[in-house]
Each structure stands twice: as structure tokens, then as C-alpha cells.
Design a protein around this motif. Structure first.
Motif, PDB file in Angstrom:
ATOM      1  N   VAL A   1      21.673  93.403  73.983  1.00 42.78           N
ATOM      2  CA  VAL A   1      21.271  91.395  74.245  1.00 42.78           C
ATOM      3  C   VAL A   1      22.323  91.128  75.143  1.00 42.78           C
ATOM      4  CG1 VAL A   1      20.323  89.614  73.034  1.00 42.78           C
ATOM      5  CG2 VAL A   1      20.276  92.070  71.340  1.00 42.78           C
TER       6      VAL A   1
ATOM      7  N   TRP B   1      22.209  87.805  77.325  1.00 43.67           N
ATOM      8  CA  TRP B   1      22.568  86.520  77.777  1.00 43.67           C
ATOM      9  C   TRP B   1      23.032  85.815  79.058  1.00 43.67           C
ATOM     10  CZ3 TRP B   1      24.561  81.658  73.598  1.00 43.67           C
ATOM     11  CH2 TRP B   1      23.539  81.109  74.168  1.00 43.67           C
TER      12      TRP B   1
ATOM     13  N   GLU C   1      23.574  81.732  81.061  1.00 40.39           N
ATOM     14  CA  GLU C   1      23.155  80.582  81.321  1.00 40.39           C
ATOM     15  C   GLU C   1      24.487  80.006  82.037  1.00 40.39           C
ATOM     16  OE1 GLU C   1      21.862  77.785  80.155  1.00 40.39           O
ATOM     17  OE2 GLU C   1      21.586  78.693  78.281  1.00 40.39           O
TER      18      GLU C   1
ATOM     19  N   LEU D   1      29.449  81.294  74.206  1.00 43.34           N
ATOM     20  CA  LEU D   1      28.331  82.073  74.591  1.00 43.34           C
ATOM     21  C   LEU D   1      28.230  83.507  74.031  1.00 43.34           C
ATOM     22  CD1 LEU D   1      26.095  82.768  78.023  1.00 43.34           C
ATOM     23  CD2 LEU D   1      27.253  84.611  76.245  1.00 43.34           C
TER      24      LEU D   1
ATOM     25  N   ARG E   1      27.592  82.703  70.335  1.00 39.67           N
ATOM     26  CA  ARG E   1      26.660  82.308  69.935  1.00 39.67           C
ATOM     27  C   ARG E   1      25.847  83.491  69.434  1.00 39.67           C
ATOM     28  NH1 ARG E   1      25.905  76.474  72.557  1.00 39.67           N
ATOM     29  NH2 ARG E   1      26.957  74.640  70.558  1.00 39.67           N
ATOM     30  N   LEU E   2      26.131  84.615  70.915  1.00 35.05           N
ATOM     31  CA  LEU E   2      25.250  85.220  71.035  1.00 35.05           C
ATOM     32  C   LEU E   2      25.457  85.948  69.587  1.00 35.05           C
ATOM     33  CD1 LEU E   2      23.123  87.227  72.626  1.00 35.05           C
ATOM     34  CD2 LEU E   2      25.441  87.955  73.906  1.00 35.05           C
TER      35      LEU E   2
ATOM     36  N   THR F   1      22.591  87.043  66.896  1.00 33.66           N
ATOM     37  CA  THR F   1      21.765  88.496  66.621  1.00 33.66           C
ATOM     38  C   THR F   1      21.839  89.129  65.342  1.00 33.66           C
ATOM     39  OG1 THR F   1      22.617  88.915  68.841  1.00 33.66           O
ATOM     40  CG2 THR F   1      22.782  91.040  67.014  1.00 33.66           C
TER      41      THR F   1
ATOM     42  N   ALA G   1      27.025  90.158  76.711  1.00 33.08           N
ATOM     43  CA  ALA G   1      26.098  90.748  76.492  1.00 33.08           C
ATOM     44  C   ALA G   1      27.046  91.590  75.477  1.00 33.08           C
ATOM     45  CB  ALA G   1      25.568  91.934  77.513  1.00 33.08           C
TER      46      ALA G   1
ATOM     47  N   TRP H   1      16.235  90.456  76.498  1.00 37.94           N
ATOM     48  CA  TRP H   1      17.002  88.912  76.445  1.00 37.94           C
ATOM     49  C   TRP H   1      17.291  87.789  75.788  1.00 37.94           C
ATOM     50  CZ3 TRP H   1      19.326  88.039  81.318  1.00 37.94           C
ATOM     51  CH2 TRP H   1      18.967  88.457  82.029  1.00 37.94           C
ATOM     52  N   PHE H   2      18.242  87.437  75.245  1.00 39.93           N
ATOM     53  CA  PHE H   2      18.728  86.561  74.752  1.00 39.93           C
ATOM     54  C   PHE H   2      17.623  85.163  75.625  1.00 39.93           C
ATOM     55  CE2 PHE H   2      21.161  83.143  72.170  1.00 39.93           C
ATOM     56  CZ  PHE H   2      20.766  83.347  70.678  1.00 39.93           C
ATOM     57  N   ARG H   3      18.202  84.337  76.113  1.00 37.09           N
ATOM     58  CA  ARG H   3      18.191  83.946  76.928  1.00 37.09           C
ATOM     59  C   ARG H   3      18.478  84.056  78.485  1.00 37.09           C
ATOM     60  NH1 ARG H   3      20.331  77.937  74.940  1.00 37.09           N
ATOM     61  NH2 ARG H   3      19.715  78.078  73.104  1.00 37.09           N
TER      62      ARG H   3
END
Length: 232
Positions: free
Chosen positions: A10, A12, A14, A57, A60-61, A65, A106, A210-212
Motif C-alpha cells: 500500500v 500513500w 501526500e 503518514l 495513519r497508513l 490498513t 508504503a 494506492w492509499f492516496r
């Protein structure tokens, strides 16, 4: 927190500033002892923002998940290696990269290489390529001009960095020159690129979810084959 296996990496992407501002108001108080010690050694405001943004980040990831409170995850803070999850132990691998105003993080079941690059000050691209690129790569770059040459060099540089990061190796010029890159399917390396940002991903498990995705949206990446004459 759920103890479920991670079947796909995963990723992300940002902007750093909003995450750093949020981290200053909440995360700083709950950093692990290694993170706190490393933060206390940072004297640059930019580096402090990057460090805190990356830490928030990743938490939160992890929470997005696996579940749970983002602040319930305890991370390490080595100087030259990716952070690891100290608690709760779940065997997940972390990757983190910063450049310009962006941060990417990631999660993966096996080690992954992740690197970001944004355009910097003007430089002699061919002179840099002479130090870090293979003869074929240098020939390709010599056939390009101006911004196209700079973008092509940045994409290969980012990919080489990500390749070595997956191996937890340093990126000396000589080592970068041993990593040969060529566009084409069949490898385990990909790049996303636009005028302001290049992201490289190297992972045996294929493309991440992609998470974001930041500015890349649903854009498909370029696939690469990588040959490493210095790998063991």
C-alpha cells in the motif's frame, strides 16, 4: 489491531506541510524514544517538517490498513535505514521518501524500494550521468535536450535509488552506475512522473494499491527492467 496478512503493498503520496502541521499539535507528544531522540538532533525546520510528516503518514497508513489508533503504533528511527514497527509486532516492512513539498510512505510484506525526486536547481545533466549512468543510459540522454533530458535523467536516478533502497544499500555514484535501467515490462520496477515530481517503486510483489495517489490519480506507471552488475 487486526493481525491480518498484508497481501498487497500500500502506497500513500501526500504533501508534507499539512501533515507536519498536524503532527506538531499531536504526534510529537507520543513519539517513541528513538524518534524523539532523532527529532531532538534535527536543527533544520525543513528537515523537522519532513521527519514529522513521514512519521504521521506511516502511522495513519498502518492504522488505515490494519486498524486501530494511528498513535498506537510505535516506530523505530534509524538514521540510514527505513523505520520499523516496534509495536505491535506484525512483520510489515515500511518505506519512506521525501522530496520538495512531498512525502511518500508504503507498507509491504517484503522489502520495497521507494524514492521521490523533484526538480532542483539547474545542473549539468550529462556530467552527472557520466558518474552514475551506464553507457546505454548516457547515449539515450545525449539524444535528448533541455527539460526532456533532465526529466529522463531524474526518472532513471529515482529508479536506481529505489532499487538500492530495497537492498538497504547506500547510493554512491559508482554503485548507481552498476544499476542499468531500461523501459519495458517483465521487471519489478515502475515510475510515475510529471513535470514536478517523479516517484519510483521497486517490489517483487508488483504494483502497490494506492492509499492516496497524490497528483498521479489513476495514471498508469512506466514499467522498467533493471539489471544490477554489482548485486550479490
Amino acid at each position: 489491531m487486526a493481525e491480518q496478512p498484508l497481501t498487497r503493498a500500500v502506497l500513500w503520496l501526500e504533501r508534507t506541510a499539512p501533515l507536519a502541521a498536524e503532527a506538531e499539535t499531536g504526534l510529537v507528544a507520543v513519539l517513541s524514544a528513538p524518534e524523539r531522540a532523532r527529532l531532538d538532533r534535527i536543527t533544520s525546520a525543513k528537515r523537522r517538517a519532513e521527519f514529522l510528516a513521514g512519521r504521521l503518514l506511516l502511522r495513519r497508513l498502518l492504522a488505515g490498513t490494519f486498524g486501530g489508533d494511528p498513535f498506537g503504533w510505535v516506530l523505530s528511527a534509524p538514521d540510514d535505514l527505513p523505520p520499523t514497527v516496534l509495536s505491535p509486532a506484525n512483520g510489515v516492512h515500511l518505506a519512506l521518501s521525501h522530496s520538495g513539498e512531498w512525502v511518500a510512505g508504503a507498507l509491504s510484506a517484503t522489502p520495497a524500494g521507494l524514492d521521490l525526486e523533484t526538480p532542483g536547481r539547474p545542473r549539468d545533466t550529462l556530467a552527472l550521468a557520466a558518474a552514475v549512468c551506464t553507457p546505454d543510459e548516457r547515449a539515450h540522454l545525449a539524444g535528448l535536450e533541455g527539460p526532456a533530458r533532465d526529466a529522463a535523467f531524474r526518472e532513471r536516478w529515482t529508479l536506481k535509488e529505489a532499487w538500492l533502497k530495497r537492498r538497504t544499500e547506500g547510493a554512491s555514484p559508482g554503485r548507481l552506475a552498476q544499476v542499468a535501467t531500461c523501459l519495458g515490462d517483465g521487471g519489478d520496477a515502475w515510475t510515475w512522473a510529471d513535470a514536478g515530481l517523479t516517484l519510483a517503486w521497486v517490489h517483487e510483489g508488483g504494483l502497490p494499491a494506492w492509499f492516496r495517489p497524490g497528483p498521479f490519480g489513476d495514471r498508469p506507471p512506466a514499467a522498467w527492467r533493471v539489471a544490477d552488475s554489482g548485486g550479490h
